[in-house]
Design an enzyme around this catalytic site. Sequence first.
Site, short mmCIF file in Angstrom:
data_model
loop_
_atom_site.label_atom_id
_atom_site.label_comp_id
_atom_site.label_asym_id
_atom_site.label_seq_id
_atom_site.Cartn_x
_atom_site.Cartn_y
_atom_site.Cartn_z
N SER A 32 -9.84 -36.21 -6.81
CA SER A 32 -9.54 -35.52 -8.11
C SER A 32 -7.98 -35.22 -8.04
O SER A 32 -7.69 -34.96 -9.33
CB SER A 32 -10.33 -34.52 -8.42
N HIS A 82 -20.79 -32.51 -18.26
CA HIS A 82 -19.74 -31.27 -18.67
C HIS A 82 -19.93 -31.27 -20.26
O HIS A 82 -19.37 -30.68 -20.79
CB HIS A 82 -18.55 -31.70 -18.29
N CYS A 91 -13.90 -33.04 -14.68
CA CYS A 91 -15.01 -34.14 -14.96
C CYS A 91 -14.55 -35.52 -14.71
O CYS A 91 -13.35 -36.06 -15.09
CB CYS A 91 -15.22 -33.90 -16.58
#
Length: 647
Positions: A327, A370, A383
């Site tokens: 991420s 989310h 997310c």
Amino acid sequence: MRRNRAENDASHLKLTRRAALLGGAQLLFMGGLAARMRYLQVDQADQFRLLAEENRINIRLIPPARGEIFDRNGMRLAENIPSYRIVMVREDAGDVDAVMERLSQVMQIDPETRERALTELKRSAPFLPVTIVEDVSWEEVSRVSVNAPALPGVTPEVGLTRVYPRGSDFAHVVGRVGRVSQKDLDALEDPDQLLRIPRFQIGKINVEARAEGVLRGSAGTKQVEVNATGRVMRELARREGQSGADLQLTTDAKLQGYVQARLSEESAAVVVMDCETGDLVSICSAPSYDPNLFIGGISSADYDPLLNSKYRPLVNKTVQGAYPPGSTFKMITAMAALEEGLIGPDETVYCPGHLEVAGRRFHCWKRAGHGRVNLEDSLKQSCDVYYYDLALKVGIEKISAMANRFGLGVRHEIPLSSVNTGLTPTKEWKLRARGESWVIGDTVNASIGQGFMLASPLQLAVMTARLATGRDLAPRLIKTVDGMEQPLPEAPPLSLNENNLRKMRQAMYEVVNDRRGTAYRSRIIAEEMRMAGKTGTSQVRNITAAERARGVTSNADLPWERRDHALFVCYAPFDRPRYAVSVLVEHGGGGSAAAAPIARDVMLQALYEGEPPLEAYPTADRPRIEAQQERLRDIQPQVAIKGRDQA
């Protein structure tokens, strides 16, 4: 019968001609001989005089002192210290075995060293000195000198030995030296004659190897008189060589020592980069090893554990390792979409916990999803679905091109060994490398730093510094050469929309400082030191549908080798970036739990240029941090003696 006068005259004439011919031939021969003698003795006198001198006088090389290496503050990282060795001349020793036995009674010699020395003595010329033991103490030298009458042919000598006073702290940066091997010679087209000196040492890895030409210096010479068998009789003349240049690195020894201690026995990597200059202030790979073990030749007992450890202490993970960035890559996907004008900061995407693409379900890390998230929320809560959706709009070519602009998929030129280029995949790359066509699922995986996407911790630090500054910063490791400041790499603007960069920085700030941010527990409380960052977790295994149905197995319940990698990138202070930090913990699990706390501690240590006050930490963390600081004080090495120019 009497010969008449005419016949006598004719006979006399014949004799006179023969005598003249013979005399002429003799004169011609003598003239040629004289000419040859003149040619040899006069015209070629200098050449033959030189040949005669070469039979009597030898020119021998004198190894130069190797340049030393210092940190940015003048602390020695690699130095030369006088060392003593014991040598033996077989011709003078007589009974070598008996002398060796007596020498073993004077000083301790292990069997392996003894056998090696005896083998070398038998192979070498009888008048040449052979090293028996290296790096002996002054006490041992004294004992050998006192017992000299009983040790014919044995002599103590002094030389220079390379030493690394910071030990394991800089093994993956400074590197180490070792004896010249045949492989080293074969790799060079025209090797320096210095390299043929017995036991001469050269840099093997990292700065010691990459800056070999600067550090080595040039040889001196000495003229020695030898007899017919080649034995040295006396030294006639000497010309000292040129010592190697001293290097000053950009790294900070004190910070480096702290980072190595903080990583402890983790299999991890940390890079700290100056956001103003690009200087690498700290570059640590753990676990490390002591390079001093390699100087005289490492033993199997010391080498085998290093070679066979699953934590790979011999590998410099900061530049050699290539890992899915997870991420931490999401800022790149978002910047590609923002620069193309495909999204606005307030546009939302609904995350139900997965996204269906081409008949395949791509999951978010949060199983329940989310809900609706915008750019800032998606980064703050990490997310995945939001970035899957962006990838479908942007495409892999623009994502990879943006990654290259931020330093990913690019080989950064620093003097370390085996610097990895990483990988920012494209359609053409997959077809060429894999012989397969690109599919949409590859783009979806790449959008969150998975799939084929690979980056090193160094590249992630460069990416973060460029995000923080908007400039094309490049890393620098060598600060000065013999006191001459090395030029800073140019760092022009990245030519990106400044509004888009501000949006990314604000989102990264929320990751750390908003209560819903994934790194909130690793925030910095001190207002003037507030940090922006991004957590990352990269999978090293595929999660099957059956496993998802029954619940994904926790990292803690998996073997170490199958756990996820933990990552975190950050910069601080938020409003005037000074340092960018990247952290990778191999198989550490989640980035927020394993990597972010390390990054926060390292960042504070760098910002405060030493141990930070407890007030910089959240109140709940202070007891733990206080105990941690006390423990780290005990295991950090003392700062080495300052360099000659700083003493």
